[in-house]
Design a protein around this motif. Structure first.
Motif, PDB file in Angstrom:
ATOM      1  N   THR A   5      35.361 -21.482 -36.518  1.00  0.00           N
ATOM      2  CA  THR A   5      35.919 -20.361 -35.783  1.00  0.00           C
ATOM      3  C   THR A   5      36.554 -19.423 -36.798  1.00  0.00           C
ATOM      4  O   THR A   5      37.365 -19.843 -37.621  1.00  0.00           O
ATOM      5  CB  THR A   5      36.970 -20.832 -34.764  1.00  0.00           C
ATOM      6  OG1 THR A   5      36.347 -21.741 -33.856  1.00  0.00           O
ATOM      7  CG2 THR A   5      37.542 -19.662 -33.983  1.00  0.00           C
ATOM      8  N   LYS A  16      38.492 -14.126 -32.024  1.00  0.00           N
ATOM      9  CA  LYS A  16      38.057 -15.393 -32.598  1.00  0.00           C
ATOM     10  C   LYS A  16      36.588 -15.566 -32.247  1.00  0.00           C
ATOM     11  O   LYS A  16      36.200 -15.498 -31.095  1.00  0.00           O
ATOM     12  CB  LYS A  16      38.888 -16.553 -32.039  1.00  0.00           C
ATOM     13  CG  LYS A  16      40.290 -16.576 -32.577  1.00  0.00           C
ATOM     14  CD  LYS A  16      41.023 -17.812 -32.160  1.00  0.00           C
ATOM     15  CE  LYS A  16      42.412 -17.769 -32.783  1.00  0.00           C
ATOM     16  NZ  LYS A  16      43.118 -19.013 -32.579  1.00  0.00           N
ATOM     17  N   ILE A  17      35.772 -15.772 -33.286  1.00  0.00           N
ATOM     18  CA  ILE A  17      34.320 -15.831 -33.129  1.00  0.00           C
ATOM     19  C   ILE A  17      33.816 -17.146 -33.724  1.00  0.00           C
ATOM     20  O   ILE A  17      34.196 -17.520 -34.828  1.00  0.00           O
ATOM     21  CB  ILE A  17      33.642 -14.655 -33.870  1.00  0.00           C
ATOM     22  CG1 ILE A  17      34.210 -13.314 -33.440  1.00  0.00           C
ATOM     23  CG2 ILE A  17      32.138 -14.709 -33.731  1.00  0.00           C
ATOM     24  CD1 ILE A  17      33.802 -12.870 -32.074  1.00  0.00           C
ATOM     25  N   CYS A  19      31.146 -19.191 -35.665  1.00  0.00           N
ATOM     26  CA  CYS A  19      30.276 -18.742 -36.749  1.00  0.00           C
ATOM     27  C   CYS A  19      29.703 -19.956 -37.470  1.00  0.00           C
ATOM     28  O   CYS A  19      30.428 -20.916 -37.741  1.00  0.00           O
ATOM     29  CB  CYS A  19      31.122 -17.898 -37.712  1.00  0.00           C
ATOM     30  SG  CYS A  19      30.257 -17.312 -39.152  1.00  0.00           S
TER      31      CYS A  19
END
Length: 103
Positions: A5, A16-17, A19
């Protein structure tokens, strides 16, 4: 593939992605590019644009740039394929000439 994250900042908003591991720097670079383009649009347009409108214009500009890049890449690919075919043909002709001339 495992995920991390990553917290990115885009247009003064923190997100917040998820990845893939190892792609964090590319995601951060993409977020930075998006923010730079978003800020540029806000600087060059009327203050009456909402944040959503500015983001939509930014997305539209990025999509346009992507399409141009894809078209350019496709043209370059076709040109390279043509050159490869010409080289193959030239090599085949040279080899057939050499085979004919053998005693």
């Amino acid at each position: 593939m495992s995920q991390n994250t990553v917290t990115i900042n885009v247009a003064n908003k923190s997100l917040k992605i998820a990845c893939p591991v190892g792609e964090e720097s590319a995601l951060l670079a993409a977020a930075h590019e998006l923010t730079v383009r978003f800020n540029k649009i806000n600087e060059n347009t009327a203050a009456s644009y909402s944040s959503e409108q500015s983001m939509m214009m930014t997305a539209l500009n990025l999509s346009y740039d992507l399409l141009i890049a894809k078209n350019t890449a496709e043209k370059e690919k076709l040109a390279l394929q043509s050159k490869i075919e010409l080289l193959q043909s030239t090599i085949e002709q040279a080899l057939s000439t050499v085979e004919i001339e053998k005693p």
